[in-house]
Scaffold this active site. Structure first.
Site, PDB file in Angstrom:
ATOM      1  N   ASN A 167     -11.907  -3.588   0.260  1.00 56.12           N
ATOM      2  CA  ASN A 167     -10.842  -3.626   1.263  1.00 56.12           C
ATOM      3  C   ASN A 167     -11.423  -3.332   2.634  1.00 56.12           C
ATOM      4  OD1 ASN A 167      -8.017  -3.262   2.447  1.00 56.12           O
ATOM      5  ND2 ASN A 167      -8.931  -1.257   2.823  1.00 56.12           N
ATOM      6  N   GLU A 168     -11.301  -4.265   3.544  1.00 49.27           N
ATOM      7  CA  GLU A 168     -11.655  -4.020   4.939  1.00 49.27           C
ATOM      8  C   GLU A 168     -13.091  -3.501   5.070  1.00 49.27           C
ATOM      9  OE1 GLU A 168      -8.137  -3.090   7.930  1.00 49.27           O
ATOM     10  OE2 GLU A 168      -9.172  -1.259   7.344  1.00 49.27           O
ATOM     11  N   GLU A 211       0.854  -1.186   0.000  1.00 53.92           N
ATOM     12  CA  GLU A 211       0.000   0.000   0.000  1.00 53.92           C
ATOM     13  C   GLU A 211       0.888   1.233   0.000  1.00 53.92           C
ATOM     14  OE1 GLU A 211      -3.808   2.140   2.151  1.00 53.92           O
ATOM     15  OE2 GLU A 211      -2.909   0.408   3.127  1.00 53.92           O
ATOM     16  N   CYS A 238      -6.363   1.119   2.283  1.00 53.89           N
ATOM     17  CA  CYS A 238      -7.351   2.199   2.343  1.00 53.89           C
ATOM     18  C   CYS A 238      -7.324   3.114   1.130  1.00 53.89           C
ATOM     19  CB  CYS A 238      -7.150   3.005   3.622  1.00 53.89           C
ATOM     20  SG  CYS A 238      -7.485   2.074   5.133  1.00 53.89           S
TER      21      CYS A 238
END
Length: 665
Positions: free
Chosen positions: A369-370, A23, A230
């Protein structure tokens, strides 16, 4: 203490089990693995402000640039009008009102040169009222360490888009740290500039910083999950990661602000962090990520936005069933075609035009994502729509679901209930579910059996794991031996349950010293050098000596855990070698006797060690190898199957199994 290793196989190990998660956090891409040395090279950076659901930016196109030398009479303006690329509409208009005036770039902590190394410099320029030479140099304290010059070709006012690209090759005459990248005009006049670049000639594939690439290569990763994290979601949907924008020539990749630019903002700092100019040039985009996977021999695992901005930081979303949401679904199909499609297809031809005729062999895709389910987010419905759309055309693609940001909450339980229910009627619905663990070391020790009783119908992707010791606030010291030992202990349980945990990766991967928003991190670096952490070496020992089969421990590992010893054995079925990972997390040395279930000893052939010191020990630029893998010398005459491990040690033992007795009839 007795360590029991049966020669009976417990489970198969996926060859690509241990991988990497990338990331763009902590300046991991721009200023990191992406070898570009200049900052704000296209005069497009913005200054970022705000808090949850209220983020905004101010244009600051001259960030990182200033007139040089200061005593010269010159002027810099960031203008628009007729740019090199419409996606990046700003450029520099420089006026030199006396000779030998110029400007410089701050280049993060300044330019680093290595003597005799070569650096490729390029830029676009056009003359407004100037005819003469332009000098490019790297200087420090008035001394020029590398330089080159070129004649600026005269432009024509009737051709306002008459940009020309210039190339120079600089050779460093000496080592430099903290140098200035300077551009000088020999005479007075007005010149416009855009899209500067300075890349080390030894960059891997012309893209990746070599020392950081080599550290990744040494891990032998089975996969790379990218580009986050994120940043996939964005703090606003407008600053989410759009992969198609990275499939253009670099000049045409629209600059974007990084969501980590507003990390740790609060009322006290005016919702404006020290990293407020953290932007993304996207010079390392999806094509480059696929090239990185190929160069490392790792499977690509891209992750897609599902029409939700970061659920922690925003309330923005695109509603399913709308035309806008349909574009997110189409993006998934187009990504697969870009990676795997025929060279004459719509997106396969884009890959070919970028220089890669052969497909990238994409087999896995992350859906969100998440993300987690709420009445407003409707994540489960979003996942279902993506699954239907993708598998209708590409049933072979393995989809990765999300269990949310933790493994202790109700949202985690709800996610698993959903996936287990779905696969009862549709086996191919989800391949693995992404779980994240950012927890204290004690949690890892207490949960080495976390997967022992997991249902086996849906696989697990341990997508982001890291022990977070609480003994220090200094970021670089958080990657200590104690945290690494806790991760090693937990990974013995992950590996033991390789029939359900099929993918695992530490997070975050990179951190640039002085530019760090989050710690601990696996690899630290500055503009000059880099070093691996104890956590890196733990993953390396698991990844490089993982074997192909897990051997049964008959439940005996639960007894040794009472004495802070954690272990798991594997076998390489091709060679017959047995590797046993053992963690001694106690403050005392342990003498271990290693036998099979009949009491016959294994022969210890080789031993690799990490640790044997205080748990607070960490690596640094000054002491990069303080905690590193070393090989134990075997003493002549040592008893077979017996080994003594120092305190606070992680070891990998290469063993020779006892020969079974043959009964004669």
């Amino acid at each position: 203490m007795k360590i029991t290793i049966s020669q009976r196989k417990r489970a198969d190990i996926m060859p690509d089990m241990m991988g990497l998660f990338f990331e763009d956090i902590n300046y991991a891409a721009d200023g990191g693995l992406y070898a570009e040395m200049l900052e704000n090279r296209a005069f497009e950076f913005v200054d970022c402000y705000g808090d949850k659901a209220d983020y905004y930016t101010e244009f600051d196109g001259l960030y990182g640039w200033e007139c040089y030398p200061k005593e010269k009479n010159a002027r810099m303006r960031c203008v628009m009008g007729s740019p090199v690329a419409e996606e990046n509409p700003h450029y520099l208009r420089f006026t030199a009102e006396e000779s030998q005036a110029g400007f410089k770039n701050q280049a993060y902590d300044g330019i680093v040169l290595k003597k005799d190394a070569q650096y490729e410099v390029s830029f676009y320029a056009r003359s407004i009222s100037y005819q003469g030479r332009i000098q490019i140099s790297v200087q420090k304290d008035g001394i020029i360490a590398a330089s080159g010059e070129t004649e600026l070709l005269p432009g024509k006012k009737q051709e306002p888009h008459n940009w020309k690209k210039y190339h120079l090759l600089l050779t460093a005459k000496e080592d430099v740290k903290g140098g200035d990248f300077a551009v000088m005009l020999e005479q007075t006049g007005v010149v416009e500039f855009d899209f500067f670049s300075m890349m080390p000639k030894d960059a891997v594939c012309g893209i990746f910083r070599r020392d950081l690439f080599e550290l990744l290569k040494d891990l032998q990763p089975g996969f790379i999950r990218f580009p986050g994290g994120c940043i996939i979601e964005g703090n606003t949907l407008s600053n989410r990661y759009r992969f198609k924008e990275t499939l253009k020539p670099v000049e045409h990749r629209r600059s974007n602000w990084n969501r980590w630019a507003v990390h740790l903002v609060n009322e006290e700092n005016g919702y404006h962090s020290v990293f407020s100019h953290y932007n993304q040039t996207l010079g390392m985009g999806y094509y480059e990520f696929f090239l990185l996977c190929e160069a490392l021999g790792a499977k690509p695992l891209p992750v897609l936005n599902v029409g939700l901005a970061c659920q922690y930081q925003s309330y923005e979303m695109v509603q399913p069933g709308t035309e806008a949401f349909g574009q997110y679904l189409q993006d998934a199909l187009d990504l697969i075609e870009f990676a795997n499609g025929a060279e004459d297809g719509r997106w396969g031809s884009v890959r070919v035009a970028m220089g890669h005729k052969e497909p990238f062999h994409l087999t896995m895709l992350g859906i969100g994502n998440e993300q987690w389910e709420t009445e407003k987010s409707g994540f489960f419905e979003r996942y279902r729509l993506f699954e239907e759309c993708i598998h209708a055309k590409y049933p072979e693609i393995r989809l990765i679901g999300s269990a949310g940001p933790d493994i202790t909450s109700e949202r985690y339980e709800k996610a698993w209930k959903y996936y287990h229910g779905a696969v009862k009627t549709q086996k191919n619905y989800v391949y693995a579910v992404d779980e994240h663990y950012y927890v204290e070391p004690d949690w890892f020790y207490a949960h080495t059996d976390f997967y022992d009783e997991y249902p086996r119908d849906v696989k697990v992707f341990a997508g982001e794991y890291a022990a977070h010791p609480g003994h220090t606030e200094l970021m670089e010291q958080k990657n200590c031996l104690g945290g690494a030992l806790a991760e090693a202990a937990f990974l013995t349980g992950v590996e033991r349950n390789a029939d359900v945990v099929v993918l695992a990766s530490y997070a975050p991967l990179f951190a640039r010293l002085g530019f760090t928003q989050w710690a601990p991190d696996m690899i630290w670096f500055d503009g000059e050098t880099s070093y691996a952490t104890p956590n890196y070496y733990v993953q390396k020992m698991f990844s490089c000596m993982k074997g192909t089969s897990v051997l049964d421990t008959l439940g005996e590992e639960k007894k040794t855990q009472m004495e802070q010893v954690y272990y798991n054995p594997v076998r390489d079925d091709a060679t017959g070698a047995v590797y046993c990972k053992i963690v001694n997390a106690s403050e005392k040395e342990k003498q271990l006797t290693i036998c099979d279930e009949t009491g016959k000893p294994y022969q210890v052939e080789r031993v690799w060690l990490l640790g044997g010191m205080e748990k607070e020990a960490f690596n640094s630029l000054e002491k990069p190898d303080r905690v590193a893998i070393r090989e134990m010398e075997q003493k002549a005459g040592e008893e077979r199957g017996v080994i003594t491990l120092e305190k606070n040690t992680f070891a990998v033992l290469q063993l020779i199994a006892p020969v079974p007795e043959i009964s004669l009839c």
